[in-house]
Design a protein around this motif. Structure first.
Motif, mmCIF file in Angstrom:
data_model
loop_
_atom_site.group_PDB
_atom_site.id
_atom_site.type_symbol
_atom_site.label_atom_id
_atom_site.label_comp_id
_atom_site.label_asym_id
_atom_site.label_seq_id
_atom_site.Cartn_x
_atom_site.Cartn_y
_atom_site.Cartn_z
ATOM 1 N N ALA A 145 0.856 -1.186 0.000
ATOM 2 C CA ALA A 145 0.000 0.000 0.000
ATOM 3 C C ALA A 145 0.890 1.233 0.000
ATOM 4 O O ALA A 145 2.071 1.165 0.353
ATOM 5 C CB ALA A 145 -0.915 0.013 1.220
ATOM 6 N N ALA A 146 0.315 2.356 -0.399
ATOM 7 C CA ALA A 146 1.073 3.605 -0.398
ATOM 8 C C ALA A 146 0.133 4.784 -0.188
ATOM 9 O O ALA A 146 -0.986 4.802 -0.712
ATOM 10 C CB ALA A 146 1.836 3.782 -1.717
ATOM 11 N N VAL A 147 0.610 5.738 0.584
ATOM 12 C CA VAL A 147 -0.085 7.006 0.768
ATOM 13 C C VAL A 147 0.515 7.976 -0.241
ATOM 14 O O VAL A 147 1.699 8.301 -0.160
ATOM 15 C CB VAL A 147 0.080 7.545 2.197
ATOM 16 N N VAL A 148 -0.274 8.393 -1.206
ATOM 17 C CA VAL A 148 0.234 9.242 -2.285
ATOM 18 C C VAL A 148 -0.478 10.591 -2.246
ATOM 19 O O VAL A 148 -1.627 10.696 -1.830
ATOM 20 C CB VAL A 148 0.046 8.584 -3.668
ATOM 21 N N VAL A 149 0.222 11.600 -2.699
ATOM 22 C CA VAL A 149 -0.343 12.946 -2.736
ATOM 23 C C VAL A 149 -0.137 13.514 -4.134
ATOM 24 O O VAL A 149 0.939 13.365 -4.716
ATOM 25 C CB VAL A 149 0.308 13.852 -1.664
ATOM 26 N N GLU A 150 -1.183 14.123 -4.669
ATOM 27 C CA GLU A 150 -1.104 14.709 -5.996
ATOM 28 C C GLU A 150 -1.839 16.038 -6.023
ATOM 29 O O GLU A 150 -2.850 16.216 -5.315
ATOM 30 C CB GLU A 150 -1.703 13.772 -7.050
ATOM 31 N N VAL A 151 -1.337 16.962 -6.824
ATOM 32 C CA VAL A 151 -2.000 18.251 -6.991
ATOM 33 C C VAL A 151 -3.241 18.056 -7.854
ATOM 34 O O VAL A 151 -3.175 17.448 -8.925
ATOM 35 C CB VAL A 151 -1.049 19.276 -7.634
ATOM 36 N N ILE A 152 -4.359 18.555 -7.379
ATOM 37 C CA ILE A 152 -5.607 18.422 -8.117
ATOM 38 C C ILE A 152 -5.507 19.192 -9.438
ATOM 39 O O ILE A 152 -5.142 20.360 -9.467
ATOM 40 C CB ILE A 152 -6.784 18.927 -7.269
ATOM 41 N N VAL A 205 10.103 15.528 -7.383
ATOM 42 C CA VAL A 205 8.671 15.514 -7.131
ATOM 43 C C VAL A 205 7.925 15.586 -8.457
ATOM 44 O O VAL A 205 8.086 16.525 -9.219
ATOM 45 C CB VAL A 205 8.257 16.694 -6.226
ATOM 46 N N ASP A 206 7.100 14.564 -8.710
ATOM 47 C CA ASP A 206 6.340 14.550 -9.962
ATOM 48 C C ASP A 206 4.845 14.654 -9.705
ATOM 49 O O ASP A 206 4.034 14.277 -10.539
ATOM 50 C CB ASP A 206 6.645 13.288 -10.766
ATOM 51 N N ALA A 207 4.478 15.147 -8.507
ATOM 52 C CA ALA A 207 3.064 15.205 -8.140
ATOM 53 C C ALA A 207 2.390 16.468 -8.658
ATOM 54 O O ALA A 207 1.359 16.883 -8.149
ATOM 55 C CB ALA A 207 2.922 15.130 -6.616
ATOM 56 N N GLY A 208 2.959 17.095 -9.683
ATOM 57 C CA GLY A 208 2.340 18.258 -10.296
ATOM 58 C C GLY A 208 2.633 19.570 -9.615
ATOM 59 O O GLY A 208 2.075 20.606 -9.994
ATOM 60 N N VAL A 209 3.520 19.578 -8.624
ATOM 61 C CA VAL A 209 3.750 20.794 -7.843
ATOM 62 C C VAL A 209 4.366 21.900 -8.689
ATOM 63 O O VAL A 209 3.890 23.041 -8.675
ATOM 64 C CB VAL A 209 4.641 20.490 -6.621
ATOM 65 N N THR A 210 5.421 21.590 -9.431
ATOM 66 C CA THR A 210 6.091 22.626 -10.218
ATOM 67 C C THR A 210 5.188 23.137 -11.330
ATOM 68 O O THR A 210 5.100 24.350 -11.575
ATOM 69 C CB THR A 210 7.412 22.093 -10.802
ATOM 70 N N ALA A 211 4.488 22.225 -11.996
ATOM 71 C CA ALA A 211 3.565 22.645 -13.050
ATOM 72 C C ALA A 211 2.455 23.518 -12.471
ATOM 73 O O ALA A 211 2.057 24.526 -13.075
ATOM 74 C CB ALA A 211 2.970 21.425 -13.750
ATOM 75 N N ALA A 212 1.963 23.133 -11.302
ATOM 76 C CA ALA A 212 0.901 23.914 -10.662
ATOM 77 C C ALA A 212 1.415 25.279 -10.229
ATOM 78 O O ALA A 212 0.691 26.284 -10.305
ATOM 79 C CB ALA A 212 0.345 23.157 -9.461
#
Length: 318
Positions: A145-152, A205-212
């Motif tokens: 299992a994994a707890v993941v975080v992503e920018v909406i 970090v590829d969770a969309g932070v820089t793009a956001a």
């Protein structure tokens, strides 16, 4: 002298703690013994890994490169040690390979999960800033299992074969500033006030932070000046507390040692925290999700800004 796994762990501990004395306590060594070990490692590498900073020891430019590679090796070794050979049977309880994005939540989850489980439970934690990598590890069985975080609005694509449940539907991204920054005295920061700032981002970090960040700044009327890409948290902190840069930050970040975090007016960048599990999972996903949610709630008061935001805006799934 050949570098060993324990040497990499020592380097990482010093970087994470920002102090040889504190790192020695974590590693169970005396301060002189750890100092001598770091000096031997630096001689073997041919250049200093650490130097004195504003609030302790910080990695040099060379050291940041070494630490990035050291963390990769240590994480991969942890994953390798967690692989159960085909046909083998784990004894003495249940083992859970759990992944999580870096931050306070990873360590906050473990004790209550162990306490809540009816059988002896051994948890092997793997932290990774890449949501895609964590999800891939669950999908291929390297993690349960994994707890993941992503920018909406900037999520990764669908992951077939995974059970994925929302834990925290809305978490705002904050901005990290030096305590001496003009905006540090404000309850919230308007992005346009940071138009002349240098920004630091984590390239892993590829969770969309820089793009956001680029999108949100564009909506505010400017292009963010991203001058540094640094994965090492202690090095990034030094850039921020010295006033050279500002950065995006987790809302649950702890303040202190010259750093503050503030919400952005209007919450232009929000994230979602999910629990992804494979089938079957050694621990019931419903129990995992409940413990993760409770652990997260315990972190919402780590800094006054998020405590206020949470009191006014918080929404948790049932």
């Amino acid at each position: 002298m050949e570098l060993e796994f324990r040497h990499l762990r020592a380097l990482i501990a010093v970087a994470d703690e920002g102090s040889i004395t504190r790192a020695a306590a974590v590693l169970g060594l005396s301060q002189p013994a750890l100092t001598a070990q770091i000096q031997r490692i630096e001689r073997a590498l041919g250049a200093p890994v650490f130097e004195r900073g504003y609030s302790g020891v910080v990695p040099t430019g060379f050291g940041r490169t070494v630490l990035t590679r050291a963390r990769t090796v240590v994480n991969e070794m942890a994953g390798l040690q967690g692989v159960v050979p085909p046909g083998s049977v784990a004894t003495g309880g249940v083992e859970l390979q759990l992944g999580c994005y870096p931050g306070a939540l990873a360590s906050a989850v473990v004790p209550p999960l162990v306490a809540a489980y009816e059988e002896p439970l051994r948890i092997h934690m793997h932290c990774d800033p890449s949501a895609a990598d964590l999800l891939a590890r669950v999908r291929t069985g390297r993690l349960d299992a994994a707890v993941v975080v992503e920018v909406i609005g900037f999520e990764t694509g669908p992951q077939d074969g995974l059970l994925r449940e929302v834990v925290v539907p809305v978490e705002p991204m904050f901005v990290a500033l030096s305590e001496n920054h003009p905006q540090a005295s404000q309850d919230e920061v308007d992005l346009i006030e940071l138009v002349d700032e240098n920004w630091i981002v984590d390239p892993q970090v590829d969770a969309g932070v820089t793009a956001a960040l680029r999108w949100a700044c564009g909506e505010a009327g400017f292009e963010p000046r991203i001058t540094h890409e640094i994965s090492d948290a202690s090095a990034a902190r030094e850039f921020i507390v010295s006033g050279q840069c500002v950065s995006m930050a987790q809302a649950t970040s702890a303040e202190g040692r010259g750093l503050v975090v503030r919400p952005m007016r209007g919450d232009p960048i929000i994230r979602r925290i999910d629990l992804a599990t494979r089938r079957p999972c050694p621990v019931e996903p419903a129990l995992l999700r409940r413990i993760v949610a409770e652990a997260y709630l315990g972190l919402t008061g780590r800094n006054p800004s998020y405590a206020r935001w949470w009191a006014q805006n918080a929404v948790m799934t049932n």
